[in-house]
Write a protein that holds these residues in place. Structure first.
Motif, mmCIF file in Angstrom:
data_model
loop_
_atom_site.group_PDB
_atom_site.id
_atom_site.type_symbol
_atom_site.label_atom_id
_atom_site.label_comp_id
_atom_site.label_asym_id
_atom_site.label_seq_id
_atom_site.Cartn_x
_atom_site.Cartn_y
_atom_site.Cartn_z
ATOM 1 N N VAL B 172 -98.704 -8.915 -21.479
ATOM 2 C CA VAL B 172 -98.560 -10.117 -22.127
ATOM 3 C C VAL B 172 -97.858 -9.782 -23.176
ATOM 4 O O VAL B 172 -98.216 -8.825 -24.296
ATOM 5 C CB VAL B 172 -99.993 -10.640 -22.573
ATOM 6 N N HIS B 173 -96.729 -10.730 -23.864
ATOM 7 C CA HIS B 173 -95.903 -10.281 -25.026
ATOM 8 C C HIS B 173 -96.927 -10.492 -26.073
ATOM 9 O O HIS B 173 -97.690 -11.208 -26.248
ATOM 10 C CB HIS B 173 -94.885 -11.446 -25.029
ATOM 11 N N ILE B 174 -96.727 -9.376 -27.088
ATOM 12 C CA ILE B 174 -97.373 -9.367 -28.353
ATOM 13 C C ILE B 174 -97.339 -10.510 -29.287
ATOM 14 O O ILE B 174 -98.481 -10.922 -29.830
ATOM 15 C CB ILE B 174 -96.884 -8.096 -29.007
ATOM 16 N N ASN B 175 -96.368 -11.381 -29.202
ATOM 17 C CA ASN B 175 -96.285 -12.633 -29.969
ATOM 18 C C ASN B 175 -97.437 -13.630 -29.214
ATOM 19 O O ASN B 175 -97.735 -14.677 -29.879
ATOM 20 C CB ASN B 175 -94.882 -13.220 -29.655
ATOM 21 N N ASP B 176 -97.760 -13.396 -27.923
ATOM 22 C CA ASP B 176 -98.531 -14.481 -27.305
ATOM 23 C C ASP B 176 -100.184 -14.019 -27.302
ATOM 24 O O ASP B 176 -100.826 -15.016 -26.934
ATOM 25 C CB ASP B 176 -97.933 -14.677 -25.861
ATOM 26 N N LEU B 182 -107.584 -17.120 -26.998
ATOM 27 C CA LEU B 182 -108.241 -18.382 -27.432
ATOM 28 C C LEU B 182 -108.451 -19.314 -26.320
ATOM 29 O O LEU B 182 -109.102 -20.312 -26.247
ATOM 30 C CB LEU B 182 -107.761 -19.120 -28.611
ATOM 31 N N GLN B 183 -107.678 -19.156 -25.264
ATOM 32 C CA GLN B 183 -107.643 -19.878 -23.811
ATOM 33 C C GLN B 183 -108.826 -19.577 -23.185
ATOM 34 O O GLN B 183 -108.820 -19.260 -21.895
ATOM 35 C CB GLN B 183 -106.271 -19.809 -23.122
ATOM 36 N N VAL B 184 -110.111 -19.632 -23.648
ATOM 37 C CA VAL B 184 -111.329 -19.341 -22.840
ATOM 38 C C VAL B 184 -112.364 -20.369 -23.180
ATOM 39 O O VAL B 184 -112.341 -20.643 -24.304
ATOM 40 C CB VAL B 184 -112.115 -17.764 -23.263
ATOM 41 N N ASP B 185 -112.947 -20.649 -22.176
ATOM 42 C CA ASP B 185 -114.118 -21.771 -22.347
ATOM 43 C C ASP B 185 -115.142 -21.028 -23.206
ATOM 44 O O ASP B 185 -115.827 -21.795 -24.113
ATOM 45 C CB ASP B 185 -114.740 -22.106 -20.973
ATOM 46 N N THR B 186 -115.805 -19.844 -22.720
ATOM 47 C CA THR B 186 -116.770 -19.201 -23.591
ATOM 48 C C THR B 186 -116.561 -17.932 -24.048
ATOM 49 O O THR B 186 -115.654 -17.246 -23.167
ATOM 50 C CB THR B 186 -118.282 -19.206 -22.581
ATOM 51 N N GLU B 187 -116.844 -17.553 -25.239
ATOM 52 C CA GLU B 187 -116.393 -16.168 -25.727
ATOM 53 C C GLU B 187 -117.316 -15.154 -24.997
ATOM 54 O O GLU B 187 -118.591 -15.249 -24.985
ATOM 55 C CB GLU B 187 -116.912 -16.228 -27.404
ATOM 56 N N THR B 244 -102.717 -10.212 -44.975
ATOM 57 C CA THR B 244 -101.055 -9.882 -44.800
ATOM 58 C C THR B 244 -100.828 -9.034 -43.565
ATOM 59 O O THR B 244 -101.823 -8.530 -43.045
ATOM 60 C CB THR B 244 -100.799 -9.156 -46.213
ATOM 61 N N GLY B 245 -99.675 -8.753 -43.374
ATOM 62 C CA GLY B 245 -99.218 -7.542 -42.333
ATOM 63 C C GLY B 245 -99.047 -8.331 -41.073
ATOM 64 O O GLY B 245 -99.288 -9.523 -40.923
ATOM 65 N N GLY B 246 -98.633 -7.914 -40.005
ATOM 66 C CA GLY B 246 -98.231 -8.057 -38.901
ATOM 67 C C GLY B 246 -99.195 -8.988 -38.174
ATOM 68 O O GLY B 246 -98.966 -10.152 -37.520
ATOM 69 N N ILE B 247 -100.496 -8.245 -38.283
ATOM 70 C CA ILE B 247 -101.606 -9.067 -37.479
ATOM 71 C C ILE B 247 -102.124 -10.451 -37.943
ATOM 72 O O ILE B 247 -102.869 -11.099 -37.476
ATOM 73 C CB ILE B 247 -102.844 -8.052 -37.165
ATOM 74 N N ALA B 248 -101.560 -10.465 -39.212
ATOM 75 C CA ALA B 248 -101.878 -11.989 -39.937
ATOM 76 C C ALA B 248 -101.300 -13.042 -39.114
ATOM 77 O O ALA B 248 -101.814 -14.296 -39.068
ATOM 78 C CB ALA B 248 -101.605 -12.099 -41.222
ATOM 79 N N LYS B 249 -100.313 -12.827 -38.138
ATOM 80 C CA LYS B 249 -99.942 -13.780 -37.499
ATOM 81 C C LYS B 249 -100.488 -13.930 -36.083
ATOM 82 O O LYS B 249 -100.145 -14.454 -35.082
ATOM 83 C CB LYS B 249 -98.378 -13.280 -36.994
ATOM 84 N N ASN B 250 -101.594 -13.008 -35.756
ATOM 85 C CA ASN B 250 -102.334 -13.163 -34.327
ATOM 86 C C ASN B 250 -103.540 -13.932 -34.729
ATOM 87 O O ASN B 250 -104.532 -13.516 -35.309
ATOM 88 C CB ASN B 250 -102.802 -11.585 -33.996
ATOM 89 N N ILE B 251 -103.394 -15.241 -34.127
ATOM 90 C CA ILE B 251 -104.515 -16.324 -34.275
ATOM 91 C C ILE B 251 -105.640 -15.877 -33.747
ATOM 92 O O ILE B 251 -106.991 -16.327 -34.201
ATOM 93 C CB ILE B 251 -103.690 -17.438 -33.892
ATOM 94 N N GLY B 252 -105.670 -15.197 -32.533
ATOM 95 C CA GLY B 252 -107.030 -14.773 -31.871
ATOM 96 C C GLY B 252 -107.721 -13.811 -32.704
ATOM 97 O O GLY B 252 -108.959 -13.807 -32.773
#
Lengths: 256, 293
Positions: B172-176, B182-187, B244-252
């Protein structure tokens, strides 16, 4: 009386058959994705070597990461308990047991009766386990079985900064790019894992005699680095991978 | 030839550059720069009189000085501005001593606090910088001055590197990865292994059991968020909080982290990855002003 000990490790399943205090059969099988069937196979192979059937076995005790997997077990014992009992049978003078397996490292201090006095375990981090050397051998493209002997041909020490196996892999790649001879990198890798293990052993104290067991004890490169770190002789049983299974079989016999 | 086709590089995140259309450097003022040479990415930021003028963010190559040079060159592209017009430059990050044209090297801790203060405002008291190979929890005052910090740079768990390993494993691409997690019904329960090496084997086992990629990613993102939370809790999270930093862009990661901490991180239109370089450029401005006196 015949008993059996099974050590269900992360990578291999080891089985030992014990008859009246003597090992009469032993076998090993890769754990794979189905440790339960690997245990069945190793059990049958070990029984074949001992020349008896399953019905002759009074009690089976299991240990190791997957100790609950084998269906034919009667009881379980901790890895620490099994190692301590196994080494007491093989080398009663040993006071410190170092067990380095595929995914765990353990240091155990035992008394003259083989009783556990203290222990330390690393099961959280690959940097202190066989998984580390495996990943590094892969990064260097050297077969795992050649990795130890190959590192002994090194004649210069190269420092490694990374502790983490993931970071160390990148460091190995950059060392290769810097044209550092591969055998020197291999030595640096063995020094790194020996350092991790040594600091764990120091937590329980290094009391002689010291024994090294587990699959990684087969790696002569690691053994050399560990000896250098500990500055003492290390006893390595011939059956280094079976010590836990031997211990489990004795635990079965002791309980009657 | 098919054999020579390169393996898809799922870890390859998108590089970017930006120019502020509202600023004209020719109007004069102090032109200062900050270059943040990280283990994975390099950012260059140019500021005019303490206002953000242009920036670039790209991969760090095998050679730090070269990475610093190319990030700088890319940031300046199309602006007409040249390096000789930059009055002071601060190098920061893992490769800070290797920034060839730097006036001074300053630690990334100080720069991220200062840059976080600029991006998110003076109310920021806690900054979490999640980088490619380390993770820092920083406490700062209203001026962006560091008051305390904790850092993990020893272990890949809880860093971008660990996420890269998973992106690669799952294809899976790192951007995605964040969105997908987050595309799960239950965690699902978090991945139990701390070590990335062991977590990877654990994830392979989960895939064999038939878990979809989304679920595996969710399990890893929540493990990673939890790991970072333990670091943050050791230093204490005082509001306001920013990442801050790159992972700030990872919404998951960000969503799970905020949920576990029960704190909503501040938002900004600026790229959270350039915070360190912004801090560097702000320090460079001060250096130049001091020199002039």
């Amino acid at each position: 009386m015949i008993t059996a000990g099974i050590d269900c490790g992360a990578k291999n399943v080891k089985v030992v058959i014990l008859e009246d205090g003597k090992v009469t059969g032993k076998a090993m099988a890769p754990a794979g994705i189905d440790a339960a069937s690997a245990a069945e196979k190793a059990f049958d192979d070990a029984l074949k070597m001992a020349g008896c059937g399953r019905e002759a076995v009074t009690k089976v005790v299991s240990t190791g990461t997957g100790k609950s997997e084998p269906k034919f077990k009667n009881d379980i014992v901790t890895e620490v308990g099994a190692d301590a009992r196994g080494i007491h049978y093989l080398y009663p003078n040993v006071r410190t047991v170092i067990d380095v397996g595929a995914e765990e490292g353990r240091a155990i201090r035992v008394d003259e009766k083989g009783k556990v006095v203290d222990f330390a375990i690393n099961e959280k981090c690959a940097a202190g386990a066989g998984a580390f050397t495996e990943a590094m051998a892969r990064a260097l493209e050297i077969p795992l079985e050649d990795f130890g002997p190959f590192s002994l041909t090194s004649n210069q020490e190269v420092p490694m900064n990374a502790q983490c196996a993931v970071f160390a892999e990148s460091e190995v790649v950059s060392l290769v790019h810097r044209k550092i001879p591969k055998q020197d990198i291999a030595r640096a890798i063995h020094n790194a894992i020996a350092d991790r293990i040594t600091s764990m052993v120091r937590m329980v104290g290094v009391t002689p005699d010291v024994a090294l067991v587990g699959g990684v004890a087969k790696n002569v490169g690691f053994v050399a680095s560990l000896k250098e770190d500990l500055q003492m002789e290390i006893t390595i049983p011939e059956d280094r991978e079976f010590v836990g299974a031997i211990g489990a079989a004795f635990v079965a016999a002791d309980a009657k | 030839m098919a054999e020579e086709q390169k393996k898809t590089e799922y870890w390859r995140w998108t590089e970017s550059r930006w120019t502020n259309p509202d600023i004209d450097w020719k109007q004069g003022g102090i032109v200062s720069a900050g270059v943040d040479v990280g283990s994975v990415s390099t950012q260059a930021v140019i500021m005019v009189d303490g206002q953000l003028y242009c920036s670039s963010s790209m991969r760090t190559g095998s050679d730090s000085p070269e990475s610093a040079n190319s990030a700088m060159k890319w940031a300046l592209e199309g602006t007409g501005l040249t390096t000789d017009k930059i009055q002071a430059t601060v190098g920061t990050g893992y490769g800070r001593v290797n920034v060839p044209f730097a006036t001074k090297a300053i630690t990334e801790i100080a720069c991220h606090a200062r840059g976080g203060n600029f991006i998110y405002g003076p109310q920021v008291r806690t900054i979490l910088d999640m980088g490619g190979q380390d993770c820092k929890a920083i406490r700062c005052d209203e001026k962006g001055k560091v008051t305390a910090f904790l850092m993990n740079d020893k272990c890949a768990a809880g860093t971008g590197r660990g996420m890269e390993v998973f992106a690669d494993l799952l294809g899976v691409h790192i951007n995605d990865v964040g969105k997908m997690s987050l595309q799960v019904d239950t965690e699902p329960p978090p991945v139990s292994s701390t070590c990335v090496v062991f977590a990877k084997s654990e994830a392979s086992g989960l895939l064999r059991q038939g878990w979809p990629k989304e679920k595996v990613l969710a399990a890893y993102c929540s493990a990673m968020a939890h790991r970072v939370v333990t670091l943050l809790e050791r230093i204490g999270v005082e509001k306001e909080f920013a990442i801050t930093g790159g992972i700030a862009k990872n919404i998951g990661i960000v969503n799970r982290l905020s949920k576990e901490l029960n704190v909503t991180p501040l938002k900004s239109d600026l790229d959270p990855q350039i915070a360190g370089a912004i801090g560097g450029a702000l320090f460079a401005k001060v250096l130049f002003e001091k020199k002039g006196k």
